[in-house]
Design an enzyme around this catalytic site. Sequence first.
Site, PDB file in Angstrom:
ATOM      1  N   SER A   1       0.819  -1.205   0.000  1.00 24.40           N
ATOM      2  CA  SER A   1       0.000   0.000   0.000  1.00 24.40           C
ATOM      3  C   SER A   1       0.856   1.260   0.000  1.00 24.40           C
ATOM      4  CB  SER A   1      -0.904   0.016   1.240  1.00 24.40           C
ATOM      5  OG  SER A   1      -0.118  -0.056   2.420  1.00 24.40           O
TER       6      SER A   1
ATOM      7  N   HIS B   1      -3.191  -3.471  -5.365  1.00 21.08           N
ATOM      8  CA  HIS B   1      -3.532  -3.043  -4.008  1.00 21.08           C
ATOM      9  C   HIS B   1      -5.048  -3.050  -3.778  1.00 21.08           C
ATOM     10  CE1 HIS B   1      -3.868   0.365  -0.850  1.00 21.08           C
ATOM     11  NE2 HIS B   1      -3.713  -0.798  -0.248  1.00 21.08           N
TER      12      HIS B   1
ATOM     13  N   GLU C   1      -6.166  -0.569  -6.655  1.00 19.69           N
ATOM     14  CA  GLU C   1      -5.203   0.341  -7.266  1.00 19.69           C
ATOM     15  C   GLU C   1      -4.139  -0.505  -7.976  1.00 19.69           C
ATOM     16  OE1 GLU C   1      -5.008   4.358  -4.601  1.00 19.69           O
ATOM     17  OE2 GLU C   1      -4.014   2.607  -3.746  1.00 19.69           O
TER      18      GLU C   1
ATOM     19  N   ASN D   1      -4.227   6.186   0.017  1.00 24.54           N
ATOM     20  CA  ASN D   1      -3.514   6.392   1.277  1.00 24.54           C
ATOM     21  C   ASN D   1      -2.813   7.745   1.335  1.00 24.54           C
ATOM     22  OD1 ASN D   1      -4.349   3.960   2.276  1.00 24.54           O
ATOM     23  ND2 ASN D   1      -2.468   2.870   1.800  1.00 24.54           N
TER      24      ASN D   1
END
Length: 267
Positions: free
Chosen positions: A110, A131, A143, A181
Site C-alpha cells: 500500500s 492493491h 489500485e 492512502n
Amino acid sequence: MRERVGIAGSGVIACGLAVAAAEQDEVLLWARSDDSAERARGRVIKDCSKLEGFNPDRVRIVTDLDELASATFLVEAVVEHHGSKTAVLADLGELARHAGAGAVLATTTSSLSIDELAKASGHPENFVGFHPFNPVSRMQLVELSFPPQASEETRERARHLCEALGKTPVEVPDIPGFVVNRLLFPYLFSAVELLVETGMAPEAIDSCMTLGAGMPMGPIALLDYVGLDVSKAIGESIGVSLPARLLELVEAGTLGRKTGAGFYRYD
C-alpha cells in the site's frame, strides 16, 4: 484466460483476496508455519460465512512455497516491510523462472515503491502493484501500479483479474501511498491531533465525521481497523508527521482491533 491465483501471505488482506479469487477457481494460499496456516484457515472460514453457499475448501492452504509454482498469477501479500516483501518476491521470482515464462508477479503493498519491488522479483516485465482494500469482500477498488518495464500483456491480465473478482481497477502512479492512502492518512492523523488537542472522546470525533460528512467509518475507528502499526508505516512512507499519541500506542503494542485495543477497546 482464467488465472490460477497463488498468494504468499496469511493475513487479513491475503485471506480476503484468496476468498474473492476462489469464487472463480481453487486458490493456493501460502502460510509460513502451521500456526499461521491455522489462523488463516479461521479467517477464510469467517470470510466465507458471509458468502452464501461458498466452500472454504476452495482455498487450499499450504506451508511449502514451492506449491505455488502451478499458479499463473502470484501475489505477495506479507507484512508491509520492504525487506520482508523483497525476500518473498525474490523467492516467487525464482518459482516463476523454474515454472516457465508467463506467470504475473504482484504485490499488495500500500506504500512501497513498485519499481524497487519489481526489480527484487527479477521479472519487472511481468510485475504489477495490486492493491486491494480491506474488507476485500466489500471494497470495490483495486489500485494498479506498474513498473516502466511491465508488458502490455501483464497490464491487461491484471485488469482482467480485477474484473473477474468483481473489482474496479484504477491505474495509479508509483508514488508513496498511491492515491487513496496519500490523501487518506493525513486526514486520519489530523483527527488524532484534534483528539489530543481538544480532549474529545474518539466516539465524538467519529460521530461528527460519519453523521456530518457521510463517512462510512470515523477516522479514529478506521485507524484501529487498519492497524496502528500499519498506519505508522504508511505515514512514514508518504512522509507526513505522525501523531505522538499514535506512536505511544504502537510502542505499547496496542495496535487496534487485531490486538484488542488501540484508541478504542475491543472485548
